[in-house]
Design an enzyme around this catalytic site. Sequence first.
Site, PDB file in Angstrom:
ATOM      1  N   TYR A   1      -2.385  -0.753  10.297  1.00  0.00           N
ATOM      2  CA  TYR A   1      -2.372  -1.095   8.873  1.00  0.00           C
ATOM      3  C   TYR A   1      -1.058  -0.626   8.239  1.00  0.00           C
ATOM      4  O   TYR A   1      -0.378  -1.393   7.543  1.00  0.00           O
ATOM      5  CB  TYR A   1      -3.567  -0.430   8.187  1.00  0.00           C
ATOM      6  CG  TYR A   1      -3.662  -0.701   6.700  1.00  0.00           C
ATOM      7  CD1 TYR A   1      -3.971  -1.975   6.232  1.00  0.00           C
ATOM      8  CD2 TYR A   1      -3.455   0.312   5.770  1.00  0.00           C
ATOM      9  CE1 TYR A   1      -4.070  -2.226   4.873  1.00  0.00           C
ATOM     10  CE2 TYR A   1      -3.552   0.067   4.415  1.00  0.00           C
ATOM     11  CZ  TYR A   1      -3.860  -1.203   3.969  1.00  0.00           C
ATOM     12  OH  TYR A   1      -3.952  -1.454   2.625  1.00  0.00           O
TER      13      TYR A   1
ATOM     14  N   SER B   1       0.858  -1.194   0.000  1.00  0.00           N
ATOM     15  CA  SER B   1       0.000   0.000   0.000  1.00  0.00           C
ATOM     16  C   SER B   1       0.887   1.234   0.000  1.00  0.00           C
ATOM     17  O   SER B   1       2.047   1.168   0.431  1.00  0.00           O
ATOM     18  CB  SER B   1      -0.868   0.009   1.263  1.00  0.00           C
ATOM     19  OG  SER B   1      -1.591   1.201   1.367  1.00  0.00           O
TER      20      SER B   1
HETATM   21  N1  LIG Z   1      -8.659  -0.687  -1.460  1.00  0.00           N
HETATM   22  C1  LIG Z   1      -7.626   0.101  -1.207  1.00  0.00           C
HETATM   23  O1  LIG Z   1      -7.752   1.344  -1.169  1.00  0.00           O
HETATM   24  C2  LIG Z   1      -6.257  -0.499  -1.025  1.00  0.00           C
HETATM   25  C3  LIG Z   1      -5.163   0.367  -1.082  1.00  0.00           C
HETATM   26  C4  LIG Z   1      -3.890  -0.154  -0.894  1.00  0.00           C
HETATM   27  C5  LIG Z   1      -3.707  -1.500  -0.693  1.00  0.00           C
HETATM   28  N2  LIG Z   1      -4.789  -2.327  -0.636  1.00  0.00           N
HETATM   29  C6  LIG Z   1      -4.524  -3.739  -0.383  1.00  0.00           C
HETATM   30  O2  LIG Z   1      -5.093  -4.516  -1.414  1.00  0.00           O
HETATM   31  C7  LIG Z   1      -5.361  -5.830  -0.922  1.00  0.00           C
HETATM   32  C8  LIG Z   1      -6.767  -6.218  -1.350  1.00  0.00           C
HETATM   33  O3  LIG Z   1      -7.694  -5.380  -0.682  1.00  0.00           O
HETATM   34  P1  LIG Z   1      -9.069  -4.861  -1.327  1.00  0.00           P
HETATM   35  O4  LIG Z   1      -8.993  -3.397  -1.366  1.00  0.00           O
HETATM   36  O5  LIG Z   1      -9.392  -5.611  -2.544  1.00  0.00           O
HETATM   37  O6  LIG Z   1     -10.057  -5.212  -0.108  1.00  0.00           O
HETATM   38  P2  LIG Z   1     -11.292  -6.236   0.021  1.00  0.00           P
HETATM   39  O7  LIG Z   1     -12.252  -5.992  -1.076  1.00  0.00           O
HETATM   40  O8  LIG Z   1     -11.747  -6.095   1.430  1.00  0.00           O
HETATM   41  O9  LIG Z   1     -10.608  -7.661  -0.225  1.00  0.00           O
HETATM   42  C9  LIG Z   1      -9.762  -8.230   0.747  1.00  0.00           C
HETATM   43  C10 LIG Z   1      -9.472  -9.664   0.358  1.00  0.00           C
HETATM   44  O10 LIG Z   1      -8.649 -10.259   1.383  1.00  0.00           O
HETATM   45  C11 LIG Z   1      -9.263 -11.472   1.827  1.00  0.00           C
HETATM   46  N3  LIG Z   1      -8.982 -11.675   3.258  1.00  0.00           N
HETATM   47  C12 LIG Z   1      -9.254 -10.851   4.299  1.00  0.00           C
HETATM   48  N4  LIG Z   1      -8.897 -11.421   5.454  1.00  0.00           N
HETATM   49  C13 LIG Z   1      -8.382 -12.639   5.148  1.00  0.00           C
HETATM   50  C14 LIG Z   1      -7.863 -13.719   5.915  1.00  0.00           C
HETATM   51  N5  LIG Z   1      -7.802 -13.684   7.257  1.00  0.00           N
HETATM   52  N6  LIG Z   1      -7.428 -14.807   5.261  1.00  0.00           N
HETATM   53  C15 LIG Z   1      -7.490 -14.894   3.910  1.00  0.00           C
HETATM   54  N7  LIG Z   1      -7.972 -13.914   3.127  1.00  0.00           N
HETATM   55  C16 LIG Z   1      -8.421 -12.807   3.739  1.00  0.00           C
HETATM   56  C17 LIG Z   1     -10.761 -11.247   1.594  1.00  0.00           C
HETATM   57  O11 LIG Z   1     -11.447 -12.488   1.408  1.00  0.00           O
HETATM   58  P3  LIG Z   1     -12.287 -13.273   2.520  1.00  0.00           P
HETATM   59  O12 LIG Z   1     -13.005 -12.259   3.337  1.00  0.00           O
HETATM   60  O13 LIG Z   1     -13.161 -14.148   1.692  1.00  0.00           O
HETATM   61  O14 LIG Z   1     -11.268 -14.045   3.295  1.00  0.00           O
HETATM   62  C18 LIG Z   1     -10.734 -10.497   0.271  1.00  0.00           C
HETATM   63  O15 LIG Z   1     -10.650 -11.400  -0.809  1.00  0.00           O
HETATM   64  C19 LIG Z   1      -5.179  -5.769   0.604  1.00  0.00           C
HETATM   65  O16 LIG Z   1      -3.937  -6.339   0.948  1.00  0.00           O
HETATM   66  C20 LIG Z   1      -5.162  -4.292   0.888  1.00  0.00           C
HETATM   67  O17 LIG Z   1      -4.418  -3.968   2.034  1.00  0.00           O
HETATM   68  C21 LIG Z   1      -6.053  -1.858  -0.803  1.00  0.00           C
END
Ligand SMILES: NC(=O)c1ccc[n+]([C@@H]2O[C@H](COP(=O)([O-])OP(=O)(O)OC[C@H]3O[C@@H](n4cnc5c(N)ncnc54)[C@H](OP(=O)(O)O)[C@@H]3O)[C@@H](O)[C@H]2O)c1
Length: 262
Positions: A151, A138
Amino acid sequence: MDLQGKRIWLTGASMGIGEALARQLDRAGAQLILSARSEDKLQQLRDSLSHSELHQIVPLDLSVPHNLPRLCDETLGTAGLDVLINNGGISQRGLARSTALSVQRQVMEVNYFGTIALTQAALPALLKNCGMVVNIASVAGKVGGQSMSGYSASKHALIGYMDCLRAEEARHGLKVLNVCPGFVQTSISVNALTEDGQKFGKVARSIASGITPYQCAEAIVRAMQREKYEVVIGKGLSGWAPTIKRWFPTLFTRLAAGKNIR
Ligand SMILES: NC(=O)c1ccc[n+]([C@@H]2O[C@H](COP(=O)([O-])OP(=O)(O)OC[C@H]3O[C@@H](n4cnc5c(N)ncnc54)[C@H](OP(=O)(O)O)[C@@H]3O)[C@@H](O)[C@H]2O)c1
């Protein structure tokens, strides 16, 4: 890297950036291992992909890192792996002074310990194929802001670990790409943990104004194809923050103290 026919393990595939990545990698001809906790969502996703017969579903929980080496053995056996995409993760919303230590640990467990446990377990298979580890870190892993100490710490830790892994294993052919997205329109803030561990439950304004998961996934795939070692993806301040911090640290410090991302 040409992604056609490559065996790619993707965590966090059930929604958001992971789901968008799965769709683009499927189109690029990759063979996917799709992981997350929600098996039903993974099934639906696989059924909707054009090459569904090529893809495998492996449910996993990153918050239980000690289970991951066995799961990795069962999934990969003695076969090689071309790419591991560490995308699964959770966020956190709350002030450092009042966030419970248990919440800080939970975020660290999933984003850092779960991720490095899976990476370490998959390393022999990745080395077999001179593969690549892609970490969806991130912008918060490069700079600190308000209401996300746990985070941000977990993503800083992840980047630090992965930079070391790259330094150690480059001579054995391993490639490591750290991806630093700014705000992306997903459910990340809805599922974020608050100071007492409850879910935040809302789409934060910052997230709603971010890029789409599709745009983010497109940039990630491009960085994989070009074998980059680090990319920042985002628009506005969320994309420029690492550059501003590097070249104008005083300005960045003032901006960070003034701007609350809630
Ligand atoms: N959205 C943003 O603004 C942003 C910015 C920078 C970085 N990111 C990073 O991008 C990545 C994806 O996030 P996203 O934005 O797509 O969020 P999201 O829509 O909430 O997706 C998160 C994913 O992680 C999985 N997950 C959560 N807890 C888990 C666990 N204990 N074990 C296995 N899987 C788990 C969830 O699946 P289940 O709930 O089915 O397990 C889901 O598939 C993350 O690492 C996040 O930190 C996001």
